[in-house]
Design an enzyme around this catalytic site. Sequence first.
Site: not given
Length: 297
Positions: A144, A238, A268
């Site tokens: 991320s 996502e 995610h």
Amino acid sequence: MASPELATVITMLRALKANDSPDLETSRAAFENVGTAFPVPADVRCEPVIAGGVPAEWIRRADATPGAALLYLHGGGYAIGSINTHRALVATLAGAARIPGLLIDYRRAPEAPFPAAVDDATAAYHWLLAEGVAPERIAIAGDSAGGGLTIATLVALRDAGTPLPAAGVCFSPWVDLEGIGESMTARAERDPILQQEDLLWFANMYLGNTDPRTPLAAPLYADLSGLPPLLVQVGEAETLYDDATRLAERARKAGVDVTLEPWPEMVHVWQIFAPILPEGREALAAAGRFIAAHIAG
């Protein structure tokens, strides 16, 4: 077809989202609770260390190859997440690559906005070099925001003339701080946890008054030439899907050897759920093989 365990993960994520709070300390505490749910395996040794002034932790399995290292940069929008939230993930990934993992606690926003995280990541890398770990025996990875930070760190090291590591690995990388990828809206209903307003909330804390297209903050806009081989894993459910695909496309155009792995139905950073999700274990095993192959030369 996805495993039955994915439904459990999605239900958990939707419950967390329903109870989400815009309060930063509440968000930090909630993420810490998720991290404590997944302890490291019994054969993993964790050793606190200060890496170039940055709090960190060595995470080693008994069969880890000495003289190599995985530098891991945790996710959390540059504002939440910690060693505690990602210890189990790094234990599994470093174990799959059979090398020690160095998980760092870089400074977080808004207390320490951009470029603090980049400065801490590069400081930890320089510390590894000073400790005698050769650059060709190092990989950098992150998820991320940590995936975006992985690319920013590689770019910063290249620009400084520092010898680059053997490889980079990005899980669901966040590289567009404006959230303008088509998947932000096209996949919003499929994503159980991360929406455009969430990303912009984190981006505002991290950027302060910095232009959101500053390359080391939003590495989608960086010159990616000369970077080492990259592995990019992203879930097809996502909102950040287009961050990953655009990053891979730009890297390829810059001459970088890129392996893009879109995983059907995955959410995610599904890798963090490896203790309960088969696809998480499979993704980390694949990433471990990628790291091991490039470190082995």
